[in-house]
Structure formats: C-alpha cells, structure tokens
Design a protein around this motif. Structure first.
Motif, PDB file in Angstrom:
ATOM      1  N   GLN A 133      57.207  59.899  26.486  1.00  0.00           N
ATOM      2  CA  GLN A 133      57.468  59.105  25.559  1.00  0.00           C
ATOM      3  C   GLN A 133      58.900  59.095  25.063  1.00  0.00           C
ATOM      4  OE1 GLN A 133      55.707  56.801  24.029  1.00  0.00           O
ATOM      5  NE2 GLN A 133      53.489  57.138  24.515  1.00  0.00           N
ATOM      6  N   SER A 134      59.375  60.600  25.291  1.00  0.00           N
ATOM      7  CA  SER A 134      60.658  60.884  24.845  1.00  0.00           C
ATOM      8  C   SER A 134      61.659  60.171  25.955  1.00  0.00           C
ATOM      9  CB  SER A 134      60.694  62.390  24.991  1.00  0.00           C
ATOM     10  OG  SER A 134      61.146  62.906  26.279  1.00  0.00           O
ATOM     11  N   LEU A 135      61.172  59.749  26.908  1.00  0.00           N
ATOM     12  CA  LEU A 135      62.097  59.097  27.802  1.00  0.00           C
ATOM     13  C   LEU A 135      62.309  57.408  27.663  1.00  0.00           C
ATOM     14  CD1 LEU A 135      61.438  61.274  31.022  1.00  0.00           C
ATOM     15  CD2 LEU A 135      63.535  61.465  29.682  1.00  0.00           C
ATOM     16  N   VAL A 136      61.193  56.894  26.776  1.00  0.00           N
ATOM     17  CA  VAL A 136      61.449  55.636  26.549  1.00  0.00           C
ATOM     18  C   VAL A 136      62.587  55.240  25.571  1.00  0.00           C
ATOM     19  CG1 VAL A 136      60.168  53.562  25.691  1.00  0.00           C
ATOM     20  CG2 VAL A 136      59.122  55.462  27.049  1.00  0.00           C
ATOM     21  N   PRO A 137      63.589  54.330  26.011  1.00  0.00           N
ATOM     22  CA  PRO A 137      64.428  54.002  25.004  1.00  0.00           C
ATOM     23  C   PRO A 137      63.998  53.299  23.626  1.00  0.00           C
ATOM     24  CG  PRO A 137      64.765  52.363  27.034  1.00  0.00           C
ATOM     25  CD  PRO A 137      63.629  53.539  27.117  1.00  0.00           C
ATOM     26  N   ALA A 138      64.763  53.455  22.905  1.00  0.00           N
ATOM     27  CA  ALA A 138      64.347  52.697  21.609  1.00  0.00           C
ATOM     28  C   ALA A 138      64.310  51.234  21.472  1.00  0.00           C
ATOM     29  CB  ALA A 138      65.380  52.855  20.472  1.00  0.00           C
ATOM     30  N   ASP A 139      64.995  50.598  22.433  1.00  0.00           N
ATOM     31  CA  ASP A 139      64.816  48.996  22.688  1.00  0.00           C
ATOM     32  C   ASP A 139      63.801  48.669  23.657  1.00  0.00           C
ATOM     33  OD1 ASP A 139      66.002  49.743  24.884  1.00  0.00           O
ATOM     34  OD2 ASP A 139      67.617  48.428  24.621  1.00  0.00           O
ATOM     35  N   LYS A 140      63.138  49.578  24.389  1.00  0.00           N
ATOM     36  CA  LYS A 140      61.924  49.311  25.299  1.00  0.00           C
ATOM     37  C   LYS A 140      62.389  48.706  26.538  1.00  0.00           C
ATOM     38  CE  LYS A 140      58.438  50.157  21.694  1.00  0.00           C
ATOM     39  NZ  LYS A 140      57.225  49.421  21.059  1.00  0.00           N
ATOM     40  N   ALA A 141      63.678  48.734  26.871  1.00  0.00           N
ATOM     41  CA  ALA A 141      64.211  48.049  28.162  1.00  0.00           C
ATOM     42  C   ALA A 141      63.845  48.442  29.462  1.00  0.00           C
ATOM     43  CB  ALA A 141      65.705  48.099  28.009  1.00  0.00           C
ATOM     44  N   TYR A 142      63.412  49.934  29.559  1.00  0.00           N
ATOM     45  CA  TYR A 142      62.862  50.332  30.539  1.00  0.00           C
ATOM     46  C   TYR A 142      61.937  51.704  30.372  1.00  0.00           C
ATOM     47  CZ  TYR A 142      66.620  53.492  29.452  1.00  0.00           C
ATOM     48  OH  TYR A 142      67.439  54.550  29.143  1.00  0.00           O
ATOM     49  N   TYR A 143      61.142  51.861  31.403  1.00  0.00           N
ATOM     50  CA  TYR A 143      60.090  52.992  31.247  1.00  0.00           C
ATOM     51  C   TYR A 143      60.133  53.842  32.371  1.00  0.00           C
ATOM     52  CZ  TYR A 143      57.968  50.420  27.645  1.00  0.00           C
ATOM     53  OH  TYR A 143      57.762  49.860  26.197  1.00  0.00           O
ATOM     54  N   PRO A 144      59.790  55.266  32.086  1.00  0.00           N
ATOM     55  CA  PRO A 144      59.700  56.181  33.177  1.00  0.00           C
ATOM     56  C   PRO A 144      58.379  56.214  33.982  1.00  0.00           C
ATOM     57  CG  PRO A 144      59.112  57.128  31.010  1.00  0.00           C
ATOM     58  CD  PRO A 144      59.550  55.801  30.580  1.00  0.00           C
ATOM     59  N   THR A 145      58.588  56.326  35.284  1.00  0.00           N
ATOM     60  CA  THR A 145      57.497  56.330  36.059  1.00  0.00           C
ATOM     61  C   THR A 145      57.160  57.593  36.606  1.00  0.00           C
ATOM     62  OG1 THR A 145      58.952  56.000  37.871  1.00  0.00           O
ATOM     63  CG2 THR A 145      58.231  54.097  36.806  1.00  0.00           C
ATOM     64  N   GLY A 146      57.863  58.858  36.380  1.00  0.00           N
ATOM     65  CA  GLY A 146      57.797  60.111  36.895  1.00  0.00           C
ATOM     66  C   GLY A 146      59.026  60.860  36.583  1.00  0.00           C
ATOM     67  N   VAL A 147      59.189  62.133  36.804  1.00  0.00           N
ATOM     68  CA  VAL A 147      60.222  62.949  36.376  1.00  0.00           C
ATOM     69  C   VAL A 147      60.487  63.979  37.370  1.00  0.00           C
ATOM     70  CG1 VAL A 147      59.265  64.377  34.822  1.00  0.00           C
ATOM     71  CG2 VAL A 147      61.634  64.006  34.532  1.00  0.00           C
ATOM     72  N   THR A 148      61.744  64.285  37.796  1.00  0.00           N
ATOM     73  CA  THR A 148      62.085  65.535  38.572  1.00  0.00           C
ATOM     74  C   THR A 148      63.184  66.265  37.844  1.00  0.00           C
ATOM     75  OG1 THR A 148      63.711  64.089  39.884  1.00  0.00           O
ATOM     76  CG2 THR A 148      61.440  64.284  40.808  1.00  0.00           C
ATOM     77  N   ALA A 149      63.473  67.575  38.326  1.00  0.00           N
ATOM     78  CA  ALA A 149      64.461  68.057  37.571  1.00  0.00           C
ATOM     79  C   ALA A 149      65.695  67.873  38.522  1.00  0.00           C
ATOM     80  CB  ALA A 149      64.246  69.584  37.715  1.00  0.00           C
ATOM     81  N   ALA A 150      66.969  67.396  37.741  1.00  0.00           N
ATOM     82  CA  ALA A 150      68.101  67.081  38.308  1.00  0.00           C
ATOM     83  C   ALA A 150      68.716  68.194  39.178  1.00  0.00           C
ATOM     84  CB  ALA A 150      69.027  66.667  37.280  1.00  0.00           C
ATOM     85  N   ALA A 151      68.176  69.469  38.635  1.00  0.00           N
ATOM     86  CA  ALA A 151      68.675  70.684  39.491  1.00  0.00           C
ATOM     87  C   ALA A 151      67.834  71.690  38.966  1.00  0.00           C
ATOM     88  CB  ALA A 151      70.017  70.981  39.393  1.00  0.00           C
ATOM     89  N   ALA A 152      67.296  72.314  40.111  1.00  0.00           N
ATOM     90  CA  ALA A 152      66.472  73.620  40.049  1.00  0.00           C
ATOM     91  C   ALA A 152      67.307  74.678  41.103  1.00  0.00           C
ATOM     92  CB  ALA A 152      65.090  73.563  40.311  1.00  0.00           C
ATOM     93  N   ILE A 153      66.798  75.959  40.734  1.00  0.00           N
ATOM     94  CA  ILE A 153      67.601  76.903  41.837  1.00  0.00           C
ATOM     95  C   ILE A 153      66.470  77.131  42.968  1.00  0.00           C
ATOM     96  CG2 ILE A 153      68.499  79.273  41.983  1.00  0.00           C
ATOM     97  CD1 ILE A 153      69.076  79.123  38.947  1.00  0.00           C
ATOM     98  N   GLY A 154      66.879  76.915  44.072  1.00  0.00           N
ATOM     99  CA  GLY A 154      66.166  77.384  45.262  1.00  0.00           C
ATOM    100  C   GLY A 154      66.701  78.458  46.066  1.00  0.00           C
ATOM    101  N   VAL A 155      66.026  79.357  46.384  1.00  0.00           N
ATOM    102  CA  VAL A 155      66.643  80.653  47.098  1.00  0.00           C
ATOM    103  C   VAL A 155      65.740  80.789  48.420  1.00  0.00           C
ATOM    104  CG1 VAL A 155      67.117  81.711  44.901  1.00  0.00           C
ATOM    105  CG2 VAL A 155      64.804  82.104  45.879  1.00  0.00           C
TER     106      VAL A 155
END
Length: 359
Positions: A133-155
C-alpha cells in the motif's frame, strides 16, 4: 508540468537508454524484438493486448493470461531504460496498453509526463500488504507487483568468518573490507541508483556522499552488472558486495557459498511496477491483465524461477502470497525511496557518483 520539463525528462530517459539497464526481460513467445515497431493495426482489436515489459517472467505471464482469457498478447521485451525511452518517444502516437518494469522513479517520470492512466484501482488493490500500500502513488497511476531490495550485503561465507559479518552499512568501512568490497555503477545498473539515492536520503546528502567517498578510500571496486560482482565474490577478489538482493538469492539457490545480510538501519525498496497507458487502445483488457498479475494465480507465475529466473526471487506484497523459502521474508527494515524526489535528482546524483567515486 510543475516538477519536470519535457526537456529534462527526455534527457533522463534517453540517457538511461544509452547506458542501458541490467533489468532485462527474457521472454521469447508472442514477442516483438526491441527494434520492431508496432502499428495501430496491431492493437486495434479489443481482444488483443500490447504489453511493454522488462521482467524476466513477462513471457510466461503473457502465455498464462492468453490461456486463461483467449486474449492475444503481443509482448515487446526490452531492458528498462530503452523501454521507458520508447514509451516517451511514442507519446504522440502510442501503441502500448500495459508497461511493467522495476523502478518506481522511472515510472513516476512517465506519470509526470501525463502518459499513464490515473485514478483506477484494481479490484483486489485492498489486498496489498502494508508495504504494498505504501508503494501506491496518490494518483493511482501504477501499482507494485512485488519488491526486492535495491541493495543488500552479500558475503562469501568461505572467505569471511561469521564474527566479521557486517551488521549495518557503516560496518563496510572497517579494515576487514579494505580492497574487498564491490558495488555497481548507478548509471549502468538499474537497481543501484535507488540504493545510492536511498543512502543519501537515509544519512543526509552530505554524510551519504561522505559514506561512498569513504568506501572508495577503503578500496571499494565499482563494476557494472550483478553477474560481474557475484563472480568477483565467488572467486575471492572481494569478500562482500552490495547489489540487488534477488540476484544474491538466485546465486545462493545455485549452491554458491553466499550469505545475505539486510543492514539493521534498513534497505531500500525496488518495486516492480505496472501501469496502463492513458491512451490505451485496449483499456479494459489492460485492466483485466493488471488484475491477473496481482491475483494469486498471476503471482504464482511470477514466483516460479522456471519462468523468471532471478527475477522470481522477490518479496510478495499481496496478502496470502508466499515468496520463495530461499529468501528472508521477516525482520527486514524496508525503507521507501521517494520516487518523485529520486527522479528529480537522478541526473545530479549520477553525475556526482561518476565524478567523485568512479574517477
């Protein structure tokens, strides 16, 4: 257009197109190649859908929707930057119905150009999680379909004792990671820009820039693609990388000695976003397709690695939909990167990174 001039958006989108993106769709069926033009005839029938996408599972989704509805889907599969530039270039004579790629800042830029249908809600939109819900813009022009982290730390778990694992971003400045850390160039790697922009927002512009400057001083290497960074991690050139988490999950799923760390201060959301053309030739069919994508049936298609490869290792944002057991689902501090602010500052941030970190 109070936030963007036509000229500025064109420069942003076309520069992205030139530099490209790592977020590349890989479907092959019912597909139009990147260089093929669509005619109005191709999208004239209400029983057709013209689908622009940069998602790994887009071909499988097109086939599943076509099998369920009998509606023919014509897929144009490109990487995100060229796809956004194509949409911009066709604004006066658009042929597409639905667009789908990762990165709400890029989709927001298209929205600010007045290219997206606003004010429509899918029938199951209320079933989005709180994060969704937090990723839906106020004008409802697009909707999120899933989310990943732009970056995490891989070791590399074979090279780094667990006692030396970083817990937060600033731990990467320790001597342990001297000449032993790598990330991607935000001007080339699509997910890396929201990571950099997010860090400048989280720490403040001055301290955020100092963070990356200090990483450079500690010998950080800057590459261009997730595959290159993972190879460096596995062959021992570095002990840690900061890249999109789905790429790390996919590499771990292949049996590689990779552990994934989500810093305690937070990771930045990179949502897949889907939108309908404001002038969609087949608007009702487009709405039907978006609702299918957001349904449990559509999500099942997305979550199958046979369909999407690494793109399938995302975090679902629809209640009742379970993601892969290979990725962490709880205990992640998700931080939203303001898409409006990010799009406004994109050129300046990329120029600064290029001048201060790469050169």
């Amino acid at each position: 257009m109070n936030r963007y001039s036509y000229k500025k958006l064109s420069i942003v989108l076309m520069s992205i197109a030139v530099l490209g993106s790592v977020l590349t769709g890989c479907g092959t069926s019912s597909k139009v190649s990147a260089g093929t033009s669509l005619t109005n005839t191709a999208s004239a029938s209400p029983k057709q859908l013209v689908f622009y996408s940069a998602q790994g599972y887009d071909d499988a989704m097109a086939k599943a929707f076509q099998a369920k509805t009998g509606i023919k889907v014509q897929l144009v599969d490109m990487s995100t930057g060229p796809l956004a530039a194509k949409i911009e270039a066709e604004k006066s004579n658009s042929h597409w119905d639905v667009a789908w790629f990762d990165g709400d800042a890029t989709m927001q830029a298209l929205d600010n150009e007045g290219l997206l249908m606003q004010g429509w809600a899918p029938k199951d939109a209320s079933n989005l999680t709180q994060l969704g819900q937090s990723l839906v813009p106020a004008d409802k022009a697009y909707y999120p379909t899933g989310v990943t982290a732009a970056a995490a730390i891989g070791v590399n778990s074979k090279l780094l004792p667990r006692s030396e694992y970083p817990k937060d971003w600033n731990d990467l400045l320790k001597p342990t990671f001297k000449n032993a850390l790598a990330m991607n160039n935000p001007s080339v790697s699509g997910p890396t820009f929201p990571y950099v922009a997010g860090m400048l927002n989280l720490m403040g512009d001055t301290q955020g820039k100092q963070f990356f400057t200090s990483l450079k001083g500690n010998g950080m290497k800057v590459g261009e693609t997730n595959d290159v960074e993972i190879k460096s991690l596995l062959n021992g050139q570095v002990k840690a990388v900061t890249i999109q988490d789905s790429a790390l999950v996919a590499a771990k799923a292949d049996g590689n000695p990779i552990d994934i760390i989500y810093p305690s201060s937070g990771v930045f959301t990179l949502p897949g976003v889907i939108a309908i053309n404001k002038k969609a030739p087949n608007a009702q069919t487009a709405k039907q397709f978006v609702e299918f994508v957001l349904s449990p049936e559509g999500q099942k298609v997305m979550l199958d690695p046979k369909n999407g490869g690494g793109d399938s290792y995302f975090n679902p944002i629809i209640n009742g939909v379970e993601g892969s057991s290979l990725r962490q689902s709880d205990g992640i501090n998700w931080l939203k990167v303001d898409p409006v602010k990010s799009a406004q500052n994109e050129n300046d941030i990329k120029k600064w990174f290029n001048d201060a970190i790469i050169h």
